[in-house]
Write an enzyme that holds these catalytic residues in place. Structure first.
Site, PDB file in Angstrom:
ATOM      1  N   ASP A   1     -10.868  -0.519  -0.605  1.00  0.00           N
ATOM      2  CA  ASP A   1      -9.750   0.282  -0.127  1.00  0.00           C
ATOM      3  C   ASP A   1     -10.195   1.726   0.119  1.00  0.00           C
ATOM      4  OD1 ASP A   1      -9.049   1.876  -2.547  1.00  0.00           O
ATOM      5  OD2 ASP A   1      -8.570  -0.087  -3.382  1.00  0.00           O
TER       6      ASP A   1
HETATM    7  N1  URA Z   1     -10.185  -3.718  -6.153  1.00  0.00           N
HETATM    8  C1  URA Z   1      -9.455  -2.659  -5.754  1.00  0.00           C
HETATM    9  O1  URA Z   1      -8.438  -2.340  -6.350  1.00  0.00           O
HETATM   10  N2  URA Z   1      -9.878  -1.959  -4.690  1.00  0.00           N
HETATM   11  C2  URA Z   1     -11.008  -2.271  -4.021  1.00  0.00           C
HETATM   12  O2  URA Z   1     -11.352  -1.585  -3.055  1.00  0.00           O
HETATM   13  C3  URA Z   1     -11.753  -3.363  -4.450  1.00  0.00           C
HETATM   14  C4  URA Z   1     -11.313  -4.081  -5.523  1.00  0.00           C
END
Ligand code: URA
Length: 235
Positions: free
Chosen positions: A108
């Site tokens: 993310d």
């Molecule tokens: N888990 C998350 O919360 N964000 C990520 O980018 C990857 C795994």
């Protein structure tokens, strides 16, 4: 292995150097050349390694895997409307390669760390398939001190995330101190790590992926990338 021969215009357009139409004029301008100075035409059948563009060997052929150290603030999307994209960190011509380069799963926007990208659709499918259970390790900083039962809950394989129909597979929590942990998961659910901590009443304030299978970032700095060698490519 000897690489197979393809039409020069097809090769260069698939690697994003130019359109097929532009090849003839680039040959005349000697921007496209043959290593042995053999005469070239748009439809000459060539192998990848015998062509130079502005005197340089060509970018790797299809089948490449890129290891990137994703900085916070970049999005794993092809959509320009979403802000800064991880693809902006790669050479611009790679945006128009065919087959297209895509991220192997997503991190993310607020998560940093190890991101793989590839133009190999079969590999992408294998690495993201829930059946393959590739281990991913995340380093997380938490807003509140751990309460003590999190490792057991995460390992139990019973943790349900909001809106999901099946529990998370067992995950391994390693405690560094009361607000710093690493978490190893083998799935790739949407915002999984943040949601797992939310499910136990905590909040992740920073998240970084350090490992994907056997691969780690090594000395790759934020925003940098490198192409994996055949031996390094996970199977
Ligand atoms: N888990 C998350 O919360 N964000 C990520 O980018 C990857 C795994």
């Amino acid at each position: 292995m000897k690489s197979s021969k393809v039409r020069l215009d097809k090769l260069l357009s698939s690697l994003g150097y130019c359109t097929r139409k532009e090849v003839a004029s680039l040959i005349r301008e000697r921007i496209i050349t043959h290593t042995l100075n053999l005469p070239l035409k748009s439809d000459t059948k060539v192998s990848h390694d015998e062509i130079r563009f502005e005197g340089e060997p060509l970018d790797p052929p299809a089948g490449m895997v890129i290891l990137m150290h994703k900085p916070v603030g970049y999005v794993c999307s092809h959509d320009d409307g979403e802000g800064r994209l991880v693809y902006d960190l790669l050479p611009p011509r790679w945006r128009v390669r065919d087959p297209k380069i895509s991220t192997v799963g997503r991190l993310d926007k607020e998560t940093s760390g190890l991101l793989l990208l590839t133009d190999d659709g079969a590999l992408l499918h294998r690495l993201t398939s829930p059946r393959h259970h590739v281990a991913k390790i995340y380093e997380a900083t938490l807003d509140r001190p751990l309460r003590g039962d999190e490792a057991e809950i995460f390992a139990s394989g019973t943790l349900m995330l909001n809106g999901e129909k099946s529990p998370c597979l067992p995950a391994k929590l390693t405690i560094i101190d009361e607000t710093h942990v690493t978490l190893e998961i083998t799935e790739g659910r949407y915002h999984q790590v943040r949601r797992m901590f939310a499910a136990v009443g905590n909040h992740v304030t920073s998240l970084h992926r350090s490992h994907f299978g056997d691969i780690c970032l090594g000395d790759l700095k934020e925003g940098e990338y490198r192409i994996l060698s055949t031996k390094e490519i996970p199977c």
